[in-house]
Design an enzyme around this catalytic site. Structure first.
Site, PDB file in Angstrom:
ATOM      1  N   HIS A 126      -4.306  -0.866   6.058  1.00 57.08           N
ATOM      2  CA  HIS A 126      -4.133   0.021   7.204  1.00 57.08           C
ATOM      3  C   HIS A 126      -4.848  -0.159   8.448  1.00 57.08           C
ATOM      4  CE1 HIS A 126      -6.620   2.719   5.343  1.00 57.08           C
ATOM      5  NE2 HIS A 126      -5.978   3.145   4.352  1.00 57.08           N
ATOM      6  N   HIS A 172     -10.227   0.708   1.876  1.00 59.74           N
ATOM      7  CA  HIS A 172     -10.060   1.736   3.006  1.00 59.74           C
ATOM      8  C   HIS A 172     -11.173   1.633   3.914  1.00 59.74           C
ATOM      9  CE1 HIS A 172      -8.630   5.439   4.499  1.00 59.74           C
ATOM     10  NE2 HIS A 172      -9.743   5.516   5.232  1.00 59.74           N
ATOM     11  N   HIS A 186       1.402   5.451  -1.704  1.00 64.22           N
ATOM     12  CA  HIS A 186       1.119   6.767  -2.351  1.00 64.22           C
ATOM     13  C   HIS A 186       2.379   7.185  -2.985  1.00 64.22           C
ATOM     14  CE1 HIS A 186      -2.981   6.818  -0.937  1.00 64.22           C
ATOM     15  NE2 HIS A 186      -2.406   6.261   0.350  1.00 64.22           N
ATOM     16  N   LYS A 194      -9.202  -0.548  -5.920  1.00 64.05           N
ATOM     17  CA  LYS A 194      -9.189   0.179  -4.527  1.00 64.05           C
ATOM     18  C   LYS A 194     -10.500   0.669  -4.221  1.00 64.05           C
ATOM     19  CE  LYS A 194      -7.936   2.140  -0.797  1.00 64.05           C
ATOM     20  NZ  LYS A 194      -6.624   2.462  -0.058  1.00 64.05           N
ATOM     21  N   ASP A 219       1.284   2.604   3.558  1.00 63.96           N
ATOM     22  CA  ASP A 219       0.490   3.753   3.338  1.00 63.96           C
ATOM     23  C   ASP A 219       1.476   5.156   3.472  1.00 63.96           C
ATOM     24  OD1 ASP A 219      -1.795   5.162   2.929  1.00 63.96           O
ATOM     25  OD2 ASP A 219      -2.606   5.119   4.765  1.00 63.96           O
ATOM     26  N   HIS A 263       0.902  -1.209   0.096  1.00 70.60           N
ATOM     27  CA  HIS A 263      -0.033  -0.052   0.042  1.00 70.60           C
ATOM     28  C   HIS A 263       0.893   1.281   0.146  1.00 70.60           C
ATOM     29  CE1 HIS A 263      -3.817   2.419   1.621  1.00 70.60           C
ATOM     30  NE2 HIS A 263      -2.654   3.281   1.230  1.00 70.60           N
TER      31      HIS A 263
HETATM   32  O1  DOR Z   1      -3.374   9.114   5.974  1.00 73.36           O
HETATM   33  C1  DOR Z   1      -3.871   8.948   4.603  1.00 73.36           C
HETATM   34  N1  DOR Z   1      -3.430   9.547   3.444  1.00 73.36           N
HETATM   35  N2  DOR Z   1      -4.604   8.115   4.444  1.00 73.36           N
HETATM   36  C2  DOR Z   1      -5.271   7.903   3.362  1.00 73.36           C
HETATM   37  O2  DOR Z   1      -6.111   7.093   3.219  1.00 73.36           O
HETATM   38  C3  DOR Z   1      -5.015   8.566   1.940  1.00 73.36           C
HETATM   39  C4  DOR Z   1      -3.518   9.097   2.416  1.00 73.36           C
HETATM   40  C5  DOR Z   1      -3.098  10.211   1.285  1.00 73.36           C
HETATM   41  O3  DOR Z   1      -3.325   9.942   0.076  1.00 73.36           O
HETATM   42  O4  DOR Z   1      -2.769  10.983   1.576  1.00 73.36           O
HETATM   43 ZN    ZN Z   2      -3.386   5.105   1.704  1.00 75.98          ZN
END
Ligand code: DOR
Ligand code: ZN
Length: 346
Positions: free
Chosen positions: A173, A135, A15, A98, A246, A13
């Site tokens: 998460h 999520h 970003h 997702k 995450d 997971h």
């Molecule tokens: O803390 C988070 N940041 N949780 C999420 O689900 C998305 C993520 C983000 O894209 O910044």
């Molecule tokens: Zn995330």
């Protein structure tokens, strides 16, 4: 133990964002990880197979010669075409889909409000063997933010899993004992990712002595008993729990402001953090399963062939406080204690 040799890990997971931010932060993950499940919550989100293929090409271009494989996902909306999902999966463009409940977190406005409207997608995914990353938080205004994960399990996740028993689901998460118990109660088709930061911080870390924006993420960190349940699950050797960091970079101006964006940026020091947590639990022998075996097995992917070597040193290891990106500086997660492990060879 002062030296660890692990199968090269994966992050289930992650970003990576886009543009200048992508270019700046992607090397932080590629240094230690072989593959990662890439979140699709860009603006606008990645909703079609063609968009996922184009995003994958931009990630590859940001990491020339890094030997890193991005595993792409599609952002589920109420308009998602089941045939596009299945075709993108068959073509090897996507690994999973997702699900964001609408409004649950950063860039989730296009998420799902009415779960009945995505039933045909779930049916097609179950049939074609496409995993669903979830999520797991309800977004109802009257539900307390600390209860949103446990309420989601009862109101949404369990009914969806009962309606689609063939669907493989990853509860992402997880932050509560309730989620750990729910995952353990399922006999098949349910896994969970755990972040490094939720193994380290609780809600006191976020709020006592002043609000710490770099500890604010969603789902938000919970009470200490929940953190302990996560540590127990991660270090237990139960293959249903595996790493999904995450790691979610935001530039400092979006964190240190009146309305702080959710996300902890851990990519830079995930492996040292985890080694420290597992060492404290006397479970270093279980770290490899958590970071390199169980996730790949759950997704039906081959385990990596490369290795990652880590070493423990008595003096604290120095990590950068920030990563400078073309989109501004990003603060690296600071656990609040010294780290003694570092990656020496990948
Ligand atoms: O803390 C988070 N940041 N949780 C999420 O689900 C998305 C993520 C983000 O894209 O910044
Ligand atoms: Zn995330």
């Amino acid at each position: 133990m002062t030296r660890l040799s692990l199968t090269r890990p994966d992050d289930f997971h992650l970003h990576l964002r886009d543009g200048a931010m992508l270019a700046g932060i992607a090397p932080e993950s590629a240094r230690d990880f072989a593959r990662a499940i890439i979140m699709p919550n860009l603006v606008p989100p990645v909703v079609t197979g063609a968009q996922a293929a184009a995003y994958r090409a931009r990630i590859d271009a940001a990491l020339p010669g890094a030997g890193f494989t991005p595993l792409m996902t599609l952002y589920l909306t109420e308009d998602t075409d089941p045939a596009d999902v299945v075709a993108a999966h068959r073509a090897g463009i996507i690994t999973a889909v997702k699900l964001y409940p609408a409004g649950a977190t950063t860039n989730s406005a296009s998420g799902v409000r009415d779960f009945d409207r995505v039933r045909p997608v779930f049916e097609a995914m179950a049939e074609a063997g496409v995993p669903l990353c979830v999520h797991g938080e309800v977004t109802d205004a009257e539900i307390d933010i600390f209860d949103r994960e446990s309420v989601f399990i009862d109101r949404v996740l369990d009914p969806v899993r009962r309606a689609h028993p063939g669907l493989r689901v990853i509860m992402e998460h997880v932050t509560t004992q309730d989620a750990v118990d729910y995952v353990r109660s399922a006999d098949q088709g349910l896994g969970a990712t755990i972040t490094a930061h939720h193994l380290v911080i609780n809600r006191n870390s976020l709020l006592v002595g002043g609000m710490r924006p770099h500890y604010y993420c969603l789902p938000v960190a919970k009470r200490e008993i929940h953190r302990l349940a996560l540590v127990e699950a991660a270090t237990s050797g139960d293959a249903r729990f595996f790493l999904g960091t995450d790691s979610a970079p935001h530039s400092d101006d979006r964190k240190e402001c009146e309305c702080c964006a959710a996300g902890c940026f851990t990519a830079t020091n995930t492996m040292p953090l985890l080694a420290q947590v597992f060492e404290r639990e006397d479970a270093l022998d279980r770290l490899e399963g958590f970071v390199a075996h169980y996730g790949a097995d759950f997704y039906g992917l081959p385990r990596n062939r490369g290795t990652l070597v880590m070493e423990r040193q008595d003096t604290p290891v120095a990590f950068p406080a920030k990563i400078d990106t073309g989109a501004g500086p990003v603060t690296v997660f600071n656990p609040g204690f010294d780290l003694h492990w570092r990656v020496v060879a990948g």
